[in-house]
Structure formats: structure tokens, C-alpha cells
Design a protein around this motif. Sequence first.
Motif, PDB file in Angstrom:
ATOM      1  N   VAL A 138       0.650  -1.106  -0.498  1.00 48.13           N
ATOM      2  CA  VAL A 138       0.061   0.018  -0.037  1.00 48.13           C
ATOM      3  C   VAL A 138       0.951   1.339   0.254  1.00 48.13           C
ATOM      4  N   ALA A 139       0.742   1.988  -0.993  1.00 47.77           N
ATOM      5  CA  ALA A 139       0.961   3.307  -0.394  1.00 47.77           C
ATOM      6  C   ALA A 139       0.367   4.451  -0.237  1.00 47.77           C
ATOM      7  N   VAL A 140       1.222   4.970   0.927  1.00 51.09           N
ATOM      8  CA  VAL A 140      -0.158   6.819   1.646  1.00 51.09           C
ATOM      9  C   VAL A 140       1.198   7.487   0.565  1.00 51.09           C
ATOM     10  N   LEU A 141      -0.035   8.030   0.044  1.00 53.90           N
ATOM     11  CA  LEU A 141       0.693   9.804  -0.410  1.00 53.90           C
ATOM     12  C   LEU A 141       0.334  10.588   0.258  1.00 53.90           C
ATOM     13  N   GLY A 142       1.639  11.283   1.155  1.00 50.15           N
ATOM     14  CA  GLY A 142       1.063  12.340   1.904  1.00 50.15           C
ATOM     15  C   GLY A 142       1.354  12.219   3.819  1.00 50.15           C
ATOM     16  N   GLY A 143       2.491  13.277   4.148  1.00 51.54           N
ATOM     17  CA  GLY A 143       2.366  12.554   5.278  1.00 51.54           C
ATOM     18  C   GLY A 143       2.321  13.206   6.646  1.00 51.54           C
ATOM     19  N   GLY A 144       0.921  14.536   6.240  1.00 44.51           N
ATOM     20  CA  GLY A 144       0.320  14.745   7.175  1.00 44.51           C
ATOM     21  C   GLY A 144      -0.757  13.856   8.391  1.00 44.51           C
ATOM     22  N   LEU A 145      -1.030  14.176   9.040  1.00 41.71           N
ATOM     23  CA  LEU A 145      -1.760  13.768  10.171  1.00 41.71           C
ATOM     24  C   LEU A 145      -2.853  12.868   9.564  1.00 41.71           C
ATOM     25  N   ALA A 146      -3.466  13.063   8.209  1.00 42.22           N
ATOM     26  CA  ALA A 146      -4.569  11.833   7.888  1.00 42.22           C
ATOM     27  C   ALA A 146      -3.488  10.523   6.838  1.00 42.22           C
ATOM     28  N   GLY A 147      -2.852  11.223   6.099  1.00 40.62           N
ATOM     29  CA  GLY A 147      -2.107   9.753   5.508  1.00 40.62           C
ATOM     30  C   GLY A 147      -0.835   9.432   6.736  1.00 40.62           C
ATOM     31  N   GLY A 160     -10.131  15.652  12.661  1.00 41.11           N
ATOM     32  CA  GLY A 160     -10.889  14.884  11.504  1.00 41.11           C
ATOM     33  C   GLY A 160     -10.117  14.910  10.762  1.00 41.11           C
ATOM     34  N   ALA A 161      -9.050  14.939  10.054  1.00 35.85           N
ATOM     35  CA  ALA A 161      -8.000  14.126   9.543  1.00 35.85           C
ATOM     36  C   ALA A 161      -7.244  12.584  10.093  1.00 35.85           C
ATOM     37  N   LEU A 162      -7.483  12.879  11.393  1.00 37.05           N
ATOM     38  CA  LEU A 162      -6.439  11.766  12.221  1.00 37.05           C
ATOM     39  C   LEU A 162      -8.165  10.837  11.964  1.00 37.05           C
ATOM     40  N   ARG A 163      -9.302  11.182  11.807  1.00 37.03           N
ATOM     41  CA  ARG A 163     -10.652   9.522  11.489  1.00 37.03           C
ATOM     42  C   ARG A 163     -10.778   9.228  10.440  1.00 37.03           C
ATOM     43  N   SER A 164     -10.101  10.492   9.529  1.00 37.73           N
ATOM     44  CA  SER A 164     -10.446  10.055   8.115  1.00 37.73           C
ATOM     45  C   SER A 164      -9.215   9.206   7.496  1.00 37.73           C
ATOM     46  N   GLY A 165      -7.872   9.006   7.914  1.00 31.06           N
ATOM     47  CA  GLY A 165      -7.025   8.735   8.154  1.00 31.06           C
ATOM     48  C   GLY A 165      -7.764   7.351   8.066  1.00 31.06           C
ATOM     49  N   GLU A 166      -7.713   7.162   9.637  1.00 33.13           N
ATOM     50  CA  GLU A 166      -8.056   5.712   9.999  1.00 33.13           C
ATOM     51  C   GLU A 166      -9.083   4.936   9.279  1.00 33.13           C
ATOM     52  N   ARG A 167     -10.453   5.859   8.955  1.00 27.44           N
ATOM     53  CA  ARG A 167     -11.140   4.699   8.094  1.00 27.44           C
ATOM     54  C   ARG A 167     -10.701   4.671   6.523  1.00 27.44           C
ATOM     55  N   ALA A 206      -2.003   8.753  10.132  1.00 28.21           N
ATOM     56  CA  ALA A 206      -2.943   7.868  10.609  1.00 28.21           C
ATOM     57  C   ALA A 206      -3.071   6.238  10.219  1.00 28.21           C
ATOM     58  N   ALA A 207      -3.496   6.636   8.649  1.00 29.85           N
ATOM     59  CA  ALA A 207      -3.825   5.553   7.989  1.00 29.85           C
ATOM     60  C   ALA A 207      -2.388   4.744   8.102  1.00 29.85           C
ATOM     61  N   ALA A 208      -1.152   5.418   7.800  1.00 34.14           N
ATOM     62  CA  ALA A 208       0.162   4.193   7.818  1.00 34.14           C
ATOM     63  C   ALA A 208       0.318   3.370   9.460  1.00 34.14           C
ATOM     64  N   THR A 209      -0.502   4.323  10.181  1.00 37.39           N
ATOM     65  CA  THR A 209      -0.224   3.806  11.059  1.00 37.39           C
ATOM     66  C   THR A 209      -1.326   2.519  11.470  1.00 37.39           C
TER      67      THR A 209
END
Length: 426
Positions: free
Chosen positions: A10-19, A398-405, A21-24
Amino acid sequence: MNHVRRSVRVAVLGGGLAGLAAATKLNASGLDVTVYEARNRVGGRVWSVDMAEGGAPPCVVERGAEFILTGYSTTQRLLDLTGLSLIDTGMSYYVRELADTSDITTNDVVSAGREAFNIARTFNSPPSAEDVLRRLNRNDQLVDALRARIEISAAVASSEVSAETLKHIASFEPLPSWRIEGGNQRLPNALADRLDEPIRYGDFVHAVRETSRGLVVESKTGNTRFDAVVVALPLALVRDPSSLDMPLPDWKISALEHVLQGDAAKLHLPLQSVPKTSAVMSVRDRFWTWTALDASGAATPMLTSFMGSRNAIDLAAGSENDFSAWSVKAKDIRPDLDFEDSSAIVTVWRDDPLSRGAYAAYAPGASHDYSEVLERPVGNIFFAGEYADPEFTGLMEGALRSGERAADRVIHSVVNHDTRTVGAPS
């Protein structure tokens, strides 16, 4: 099981909070995760800077997202995971004194804001905030004070933003506000450190291609195949094919066009002495100022100011893009403070090519129901960002929640081979 899952890339584009949270979450599930970050740091629009010189005590300022508010449950869970702590700022994000409207009190604005919120609920679909303000039976000066509060907080003109924003603006209770001890950027740094693979810093992605063998991410360093891609970039980049070329169907493009990326700027002015905590707003120039506690228990010797909406920033910048007049005006409304004779620090997010603006808000006619379509995947391309969260739109939570979803969708759809069709809204 982890051996099987590790084969899913899986590639995650962007190392902000959303990215992050998804990567974690993907990393914890045993997937092979690669995070692309065009900057030389993680955090995106979370950007903490230590202003102390020499051996002076730390003086951390937030050049980007700052306040952590009541209800940030995902933020708290990730702080617990990474061993980080919150500090109380000693002031409230929600309550601001008025500096240039002597005949209007904060309580007047509170009353008008609650009335406006009730008026907004009478419309069949979300009107503009300005449509609601026109129905307020209040004097023009009070209406403009509420308009200023909306435009500063939404970072968008009241005529352009949905009245949905009043759900947050109408909250004038003196609830506490927090920051992360040592700087908000400590959270993205800590999340990045927990990943199995190092972040690919300075690697700008310019395209995502569908192929018979999966998705190919085309970046500055070359082309790499993945089974899924999470796009966790600022809104302006997601909807600009010249920045990121990827297959977006008409229904996704339409949904993205119903979200606005606001214009916001921050100003930091050093102080000669430790101030009291405070929050003061200029109605005329669409900015507010504050002083807040740091980890020492005393207020940081720094005045921070935040300006919202394109028109306000254009006027402040002038023809020379010089914000010195803003410094003067901030000092004028804060005669209680003892300013250093040193240069101000100005951060204008629309000038940053990797964000092109501040946080998001909904356009008139749109509502938080759009979040489902904004996050809906296109094939195995998934989407995450503060612009897509229904409850905490535009905010760190919101960024963190969206990333986890987004991570959950990848796991269910790609890893667990969910065969349900992904497509346009019915």
C-alpha cells in the motif's frame, strides 16, 4: 496471517496527520506500507518551530494547526499510543474579546451566533452563512462582528461558505483548549517513527496509474507498483490533475468541487515579558490574537495572530505581499503587551506549493453528508483528509479519523477481498 498480509503493498501519498493515521493502522495490520512525503518533514500543515536562541528555554510556536479541543478522542488515543501529553493553554479558543467594537460585547455575539444557528436550521438545504446573516434582526455592527467570526474561523467569505459552519461557530462556551507538550508536530514525528519502513522524504508523486497488475505510483524517484493507494493530500492537490494525475470519475470530481479550501495566515510577534493568557479579535481586519500557556505553566512570550478569508489576507498583504501593516494592527489592539523590537514571523499557507491553502469548509448546498462520497474509493484508490470528515471538517481530529477510516477500507476491500462493487453514488 501477517506473512500473507505483508504481501499486500500500500502506498500512502502524504505524510500529514491523515496519511500517518492511515499508515499507522495499515502497518499495525501487517501490511507493507510506503509513505511518500514531498517535504523534508512530516506533519504537513502541522508545523511546530522552536524560536528559542542559544541556551534559552524552548519557545515552541505553531505555524500551522494549533488547538486541540473537546471531543478529540482519536487524537488522545494516538497521544497515549506514542507517550505524548497535552498541556492546557489557559485560554479558550471559543471566546474572544472584541477590540474595535466598543458598543458590542462578546455576549452580544454569542446571542447573535445562536440565533443564526437556529435560522440556518430552517432551510431545506444548507444556505450560505451570508444568507443566514441577512435574516438576523440585529444591528449592522453586530451582524458584521458575527460575520467576522465566521470568516476568520472558516477561512472563507461568509457568502461562499455553507451555514453548516455555524455548528462550530455557535459554540461560544469557554471550553478548554490544549496543545501537545513540546509542539503539535511531535505527534506526526512519533507516528512516523513507529512505521516499519522509513518515510520517502522529498519524493513528489505526480501520477497514479491503473494497470492490469495493480496501481503504479509515478514519483520523482521512479515508478512503483502497489495493490492499493491512499491519497492523503491537501484538497487543492487532490482535485488538480496537473499536480496529481489519477483516474477520477465525474461523481468524485463533483463531490470535491463542493468543498472549499480556505485562506489563512498566522503571525507571531515576540514579547519582552511573560504575558497573561488572552484572546482578542479584530472585527475590522478579520484576525484574532492570543497568548497561551506552555509546558512551564507560564504563558509563552509570544503573541500569535490568525487571519482568515482571502479578502482579508489580500488586503493585509497589499500589492507588495508585505504583511508589516498586520503587525502594526496586531500591536495596536494589544496595548497590554510589551513587544520585542524584532521581526515578525508570517506564515501564509496559500503560498506553500504543497498545500496551496489552509483547511477545508463546505460550500453552500453541501453538507457533512458529502463526506461519504469524498472518502468513497475509486477502485483501489482510497481517500483521506481533514476535508472529508463529517464531524471535525478542517481539523486535526478530522484528519486522523479520516485516515483511520481509509485504512479500514483498504483492509476490508483489498486484504479481505471484499467483492462489493465500488462505484458512483446511487
